[in-house]
Motif scaffolding. Sequence first.
Motif, short mmCIF file in Angstrom:
data_model
loop_
_atom_site.label_atom_id
_atom_site.label_comp_id
_atom_site.label_asym_id
_atom_site.label_seq_id
_atom_site.Cartn_x
_atom_site.Cartn_y
_atom_site.Cartn_z
N VAL A 142 0.88 -1.32 8.61
CA VAL A 142 0.11 -2.54 8.86
C VAL A 142 -0.91 -2.30 9.97
O VAL A 142 -2.07 -2.72 9.87
CB VAL A 142 1.05 -3.73 9.21
N SER A 143 -0.51 -1.58 11.00
CA SER A 143 -1.43 -1.30 12.11
C SER A 143 -2.63 -0.48 11.66
O SER A 143 -3.77 -0.77 12.02
CB SER A 143 -0.71 -0.57 13.24
N MET A 144 -2.39 0.56 10.85
CA MET A 144 -3.48 1.43 10.40
C MET A 144 -4.46 0.67 9.50
O MET A 144 -5.67 0.85 9.61
CB MET A 144 -2.92 2.65 9.69
N VAL A 145 -3.95 -0.19 8.64
CA VAL A 145 -4.82 -0.97 7.77
C VAL A 145 -5.52 -2.06 8.58
O VAL A 145 -6.72 -2.29 8.44
CB VAL A 145 -4.03 -1.56 6.58
N TYR A 146 -4.79 -2.73 9.45
CA TYR A 146 -5.34 -3.79 10.28
C TYR A 146 -6.52 -3.28 11.12
O TYR A 146 -7.54 -3.95 11.27
CB TYR A 146 -4.24 -4.34 11.19
N LEU A 147 -6.37 -2.07 11.66
CA LEU A 147 -7.42 -1.51 12.50
C LEU A 147 -8.60 -0.97 11.71
O LEU A 147 -9.66 -0.70 12.27
CB LEU A 147 -6.84 -0.38 13.37
N GLY A 148 -8.42 -0.80 10.41
CA GLY A 148 -9.49 -0.24 9.59
C GLY A 148 -9.49 1.28 9.55
O GLY A 148 -10.48 1.90 9.17
N ALA A 149 -8.38 1.90 9.93
CA ALA A 149 -8.27 3.36 9.88
C ALA A 149 -7.93 3.84 8.48
O ALA A 149 -8.17 5.00 8.14
CB ALA A 149 -7.21 3.86 10.87
N HIS A 150 -7.33 2.98 7.67
CA HIS A 150 -6.93 3.32 6.30
C HIS A 150 -7.11 2.13 5.38
O HIS A 150 -7.03 0.99 5.81
CB HIS A 150 -5.44 3.72 6.25
N TRP A 151 -7.31 2.43 4.12
CA TRP A 151 -7.19 1.44 3.06
C TRP A 151 -5.70 1.28 2.79
O TRP A 151 -4.92 2.22 2.99
CB TRP A 151 -7.88 1.92 1.79
N ALA A 152 -5.30 0.13 2.31
CA ALA A 152 -3.88 -0.08 1.98
C ALA A 152 -3.40 0.93 0.94
O ALA A 152 -2.29 1.45 1.02
CB ALA A 152 -3.65 -1.50 1.48
N THR A 153 -4.26 1.25 -0.02
CA THR A 153 -3.84 2.20 -1.07
C THR A 153 -3.68 3.62 -0.53
O THR A 153 -2.94 4.41 -1.10
CB THR A 153 -4.81 2.17 -2.27
N ASP A 154 -4.32 3.94 0.60
CA ASP A 154 -4.08 5.24 1.25
C ASP A 154 -2.63 5.31 1.74
O ASP A 154 -1.97 6.35 1.63
CB ASP A 154 -4.99 5.43 2.47
N VAL A 155 -2.17 4.21 2.29
CA VAL A 155 -0.80 4.13 2.80
C VAL A 155 0.19 4.22 1.64
O VAL A 155 1.17 4.96 1.70
CB VAL A 155 -0.58 2.84 3.62
N PHE A 156 -0.09 3.48 0.56
CA PHE A 156 0.80 3.53 -0.61
C PHE A 156 0.87 4.95 -1.16
O PHE A 156 1.95 5.44 -1.52
CB PHE A 156 0.31 2.58 -1.70
N ALA A 157 -0.26 5.64 -1.20
CA ALA A 157 -0.29 7.03 -1.69
C ALA A 157 0.51 7.94 -0.75
O ALA A 157 1.23 8.84 -1.21
CB ALA A 157 -1.73 7.52 -1.82
N GLY A 158 0.39 7.72 0.55
CA GLY A 158 1.16 8.51 1.52
C GLY A 158 2.65 8.31 1.33
O GLY A 158 3.43 9.27 1.36
N TRP A 159 3.05 7.06 1.14
CA TRP A 159 4.48 6.79 0.90
C TRP A 159 4.94 7.46 -0.40
O TRP A 159 6.00 8.08 -0.43
CB TRP A 159 4.73 5.29 0.80
N ALA A 160 4.14 7.31 -1.45
CA ALA A 160 4.50 7.89 -2.75
C ALA A 160 4.62 9.41 -2.66
O ALA A 160 5.46 10.01 -3.33
CB ALA A 160 3.48 7.49 -3.81
#
Length: 180
Positions: A142-160
């Motif tokens: 949430v912090s990375m997306v909130y700050l604009g460092a990542h797109w939400a789908t970047d995080v989902f891909a990282g988790w996957a």
Amino acid sequence: MRSDSFDERLLRWIDGHQVDALTSFSKALMDVSEASGFWMAVGLIGLVVVVYRRAWRVGLAVGLASYLGGLVSGQLKEIIERPRPTYPDALVQVGGYAMPSSHACFLMAVSIAVLIVVEWRPRRALVLAATGFVVVQLLIAVSMVYLGAHWATDVFAGWALGVPIGLLCGLVFRKRARSA
């Protein structure tokens, strides 16, 4: 990126709902997660615990998950070359490519490896550890997306990406059941 994509809509919504306290918290969390001194301290503490408890399998699983998570996500970033978010009120500017999120991949790989390789007793210790890992994952994401460092789908891909890495590392070093 299409202006009506999930990622764009989410960032526009975040842009309209920023709160000073959450901004400060997110920036502090990002600063800590980016600090090499923090990770060296975590690694040293982890090494002391592994040596003291003689938890070699746990140490090896975490070490391999950390290494592979960072290596694979870093290589994929260079192949995919997805730019990071750029929107008018981005709270941070981060260099490099965005997908997959290395933080998400690394944390997921380590979390899964630990959950598999540790012999959890009592069973509620496993539930507490898993809950703790989920909370940390969500805070970072949430912090990375909130700050604009990542797109939400970047995080989902990282988790996957982190799940199979963590599974592999955890299963390789998990204690085998003895035959009867």
